[in-house]
Design a protein around this motif. Structure first.
Motif, PDB file in Angstrom:
ATOM      1  N   LYS A 195      69.923 -11.933 -50.765  1.00 20.05           N
ATOM      2  CA  LYS A 195      69.767 -12.943 -51.829  1.00 20.05           C
ATOM      3  C   LYS A 195      70.831 -12.880 -52.802  1.00 20.05           C
ATOM      4  CE  LYS A 195      66.114 -14.718 -55.062  1.00 20.05           C
ATOM      5  NZ  LYS A 195      64.902 -14.467 -55.753  1.00 20.05           N
ATOM      6  N   GLU A 196      71.361 -11.554 -53.124  1.00 20.47           N
ATOM      7  CA  GLU A 196      72.348 -11.426 -53.859  1.00 20.47           C
ATOM      8  C   GLU A 196      73.664 -11.970 -53.490  1.00 20.47           C
ATOM      9  OE1 GLU A 196      72.604  -7.259 -54.644  1.00 20.47           O
ATOM     10  OE2 GLU A 196      70.851  -7.151 -55.856  1.00 20.47           O
ATOM     11  N   LYS A 197      74.095 -11.764 -51.957  1.00 22.92           N
ATOM     12  CA  LYS A 197      75.133 -12.528 -51.355  1.00 22.92           C
ATOM     13  C   LYS A 197      74.936 -13.922 -51.458  1.00 22.92           C
ATOM     14  CE  LYS A 197      76.140  -8.663 -48.145  1.00 22.92           C
ATOM     15  NZ  LYS A 197      76.172  -8.212 -46.815  1.00 22.92           N
ATOM     16  N   ARG A 198      73.962 -14.489 -51.472  1.00 20.65           N
ATOM     17  CA  ARG A 198      73.869 -15.927 -51.432  1.00 20.65           C
ATOM     18  C   ARG A 198      74.039 -16.279 -52.891  1.00 20.65           C
ATOM     19  NH1 ARG A 198      68.763 -16.253 -50.272  1.00 20.65           N
ATOM     20  NH2 ARG A 198      69.007 -16.066 -48.098  1.00 20.65           N
ATOM     21  N   GLU A 199      73.395 -15.826 -53.808  1.00 13.86           N
ATOM     22  CA  GLU A 199      73.936 -16.174 -55.129  1.00 13.86           C
ATOM     23  C   GLU A 199      75.222 -16.082 -55.587  1.00 13.86           C
ATOM     24  OE1 GLU A 199      71.709 -17.513 -57.243  1.00 13.86           O
ATOM     25  OE2 GLU A 199      70.066 -17.396 -56.217  1.00 13.86           O
ATOM     26  N   ALA A 200      75.688 -14.812 -55.118  1.00 15.88           N
ATOM     27  CA  ALA A 200      77.337 -14.676 -55.466  1.00 15.88           C
ATOM     28  C   ALA A 200      78.187 -15.728 -54.808  1.00 15.88           C
ATOM     29  CB  ALA A 200      77.857 -13.396 -54.972  1.00 15.88           C
ATOM     30  N   HIS A 201      77.913 -16.135 -53.469  1.00 16.70           N
ATOM     31  CA  HIS A 201      78.485 -17.131 -52.597  1.00 16.70           C
ATOM     32  C   HIS A 201      78.518 -18.468 -53.576  1.00 16.70           C
ATOM     33  CE1 HIS A 201      79.333 -20.258 -49.580  1.00 16.70           C
ATOM     34  NE2 HIS A 201      80.351 -19.359 -49.288  1.00 16.70           N
ATOM     35  N   LYS A 202      77.243 -18.744 -54.032  1.00 22.39           N
ATOM     36  CA  LYS A 202      76.827 -20.063 -54.808  1.00 22.39           C
ATOM     37  C   LYS A 202      77.650 -20.305 -55.962  1.00 22.39           C
ATOM     38  CE  LYS A 202      72.988 -22.737 -56.456  1.00 22.39           C
ATOM     39  NZ  LYS A 202      71.328 -22.609 -56.664  1.00 22.39           N
ATOM     40  N   LYS A 203      77.649 -18.978 -56.758  1.00 18.68           N
ATOM     41  CA  LYS A 203      78.436 -19.032 -58.052  1.00 18.68           C
ATOM     42  C   LYS A 203      80.041 -19.400 -57.555  1.00 18.68           C
ATOM     43  CE  LYS A 203      79.114 -16.215 -62.008  1.00 18.68           C
ATOM     44  NZ  LYS A 203      78.648 -15.060 -62.843  1.00 18.68           N
TER      45      LYS A 203
END
Length: 526
Positions: A336-344
């Motif tokens: 989830k953290e990786k997904r949020e960072a990639h999204k940002k």
């Protein structure tokens, strides 16, 4: 019209409904269903057990093949269901499981013998079973369940909690119409299940008086006097005069439905079996809804060491499962953290690209508008050249002039070697451009004047074209060309050609300079 209800009546009705709902929610409810393929007879046994558990059971419960036990547990919570009766069948036996929701325990029974309601009723000469009996729950009677043993006490507690409890001081006798008997045999360790219909009749009367007390009046056509009926009781069958004794005679504390059943009077309680019958044997008791530790097993006995080993093995499995669950939660959090960072990061890149695109569009927009206007004006200028055959004035198409000036302003000047012949022409053109008079009119006025002049010149061109006119060739020459290219039919070669002076039918004429070649209509006979 009927009288409207008063406030006290409405309040009393609401209170009675509230009390009924509370009392209904506090009593135990059951689900009776089967799992897997059980056959026709066991399916009918399931329906008969539902009949016994009425009215606090789901009579029309539908079970599908894809349903699992978890589905029933989920549906049981909102409905207030407290117990499950589950029937299943194997190639060698029929099993019944009784479970307490939501955390168990679950008792596993083997059905050694069973008999359906229809079989029991068909064996009786006279049965008593009607719908009013099933409006109230049955009375539970337990026999020989006071023996020592943890499993016996647990069975007694389970059966007691399956039926609503009775307050002896407040119970209404008219609500007791049925009873369920569970008798435990200590030697064989079997449980006999019976279901009876309950009837109360007055005692201390002759059979003739009892006959008069019944709803159907006896046939007295053969009697000379009514005393014969009361004293002798003639023409009455022996089955109607059932022998009562101390085992079933009691004094009624309340009035009971039926003729002659008065309070403080002696009456006999009679039981009529209405089925079903079952002979059960306890196999094992398990914690939870069939997934926990085995508390008791009738066929397998284990030592303390074996039980301890089983518990340790189970604890190890639970620890492993807990560690695996924690690891899965950790992996999910990292993803989830990786997904949020990639999204940002993606959003920042999109914003940066949009800003660059907006800057480029701000730089390119003025030139694009000028190019569009200039392209339209160039088309008009080209059309004017082709139509009139002359160059248009500078004031007729101001957009073209603006485009040229803007192009010159944006583009760097190129050095070109001028020939001596062209230099004078360029100088003359420049001088003419410099000498062009400056007008104070706005762009729209100039464009309107230019279009007006263009229309006037186009009209004058149509009347008297200046320069080289279009379509100077005559229609006759065009037909000559067509005539030279094509000859219609082969028959024209064989026909004799007539001279110009002859009158009559017209045919094909000889080819000549300026003569029409083609097919003409014949006139007259020929």
């Amino acid at each position: 019209m009927g009288k409207s209800k008063t406030k006290n009546q409405k309040k009393g009705r609401e209170k009675a409904i509230h009390v009924a709902e509370e009392s209904y929610s506090t009593v135990p409810h059951t689900f009776v269903f089967n799992r897997g393929q059980v056959g026709k007879n066991v399916g009918q046994l399931v329906l008969d057990v539902r009949r016994v558990m009425e009215p606090y059971t789901a009579v029309s419960l539908k079970v599908r093949k894809k349903n699992v036990l978890k589905d029933f547990v989920t549906a049981a919570g909102p409905l207030g269901v407290t117990h499950f009766n589950i029937f299943s069948k194997t190639p060698t036996s029929i099993n019944m499981r009784v479970g307490r929701l939501p955390k168990g325990p679950m008792l596993h029974f083997r059905v050694l013998k069973y008999c359906l309601i229809k079989d029991v009723v068909s064996s009786l000469k006279k049965h008593r079973m009607h719908e009013q009996q099933f409006t109230h729950h049955p009375l539970l009677i337990l026999n020989n369940f006071g023996q020592d043993g943890m499993h016996i006490k647990l069975m007694a507690t389970m059966f007691q909690n399956m039926f609503p409890s009775i307050n002896v001081y407040k119970v209404m006798l008219n609500s007791i119409k049925r009873c369920v008997l569970l008798s435990y045999n200590l030697e064989s360790q079997e449980i006999e299940f019976r279901h009876y219909s309950l009837k109360v009749v007055p005692v201390g009367m002759s059979r003739g008086v009892k006959k008069l007390m019944q709803e159907r009046f006896p046939n007295m056509s053969k009697f000379d006097d009514i005393s014969e009926l009361l004293m002798k009781g003639a023409n009455l069958s022996e089955s109607e005069g059932e022998q009562d004794g101390e085992h079933n005679i009691t004094e009624l504390p309340q009035f009971y439905s039926g003729r002659g059943n008065m309070a403080a009077q002696q009456s006999a309680v009679r039981l009529t079996e209405i089925g079903p019958r079952m002979t059960l044997k306890l196999i094992k008791i398990q914690e939870g809804m069939g997934e926990g530790n085995i508390l008791y097993h009738a066929m397998v006995s284990k030592t303390e060491e074996e039980i301890q080993e089983i518990l340790e093995r189970k604890e190890a499995k639970m620890k492993e499962k807990e560690e695996r669950r924690k690891k899965q939660e950790q992996n999910i959090a990292e993803k989830k953290e990786k997904r949020e960072a990639h999204k940002k990061k993606s959003l920042e890149g999109i914003k940066r690209k949009r800003a660059e695109a907006e800057e480029d569009s701000e730089v390119e927009d003025p030139g694009q508008q000028d190019n569009q206007a200039a392209a339209e004006s160039d088309d008009e200028v080209e059309y004017y050249r082709q139509a009139v055959g002359q160059e248009p004035d500078e004031d007729m198409f101001p957009n073209a002039k603006k485009r040229r000036s803007s192009d010159k302003s944006h583009r760097p000047a190129k050095k070109r070697k001028m020939s001596p012949g062209n230099s004078s022409k360029d100088g003359d053109s420049k001088s003419t451009k410099r000498k062009a008079p400056h007008r104070d009119k706005s762009g729209k006025d100039r464009q309107r004047d230019g279009l007006k002049k263009f229309k006037d010149r186009e009209m004058s061109f149509r009347k008297k074209p200046a320069g080289k006119a279009f379509r100077t060739k005559k229609h006759r020459d065009r037909e000559n060309k067509l005539g030279e290219k094509k000859n219609f039919g082969r028959k024209n070669k064989d026909r004799p050609q007539k001279s110009k002076g002859q009158k009559g039918n017209l045919g094909f004429k000889k080819r000549g300079g300026g003569a029409k070649q083609g097919f003409t209509q014949r006139k007259g006979k020929g």
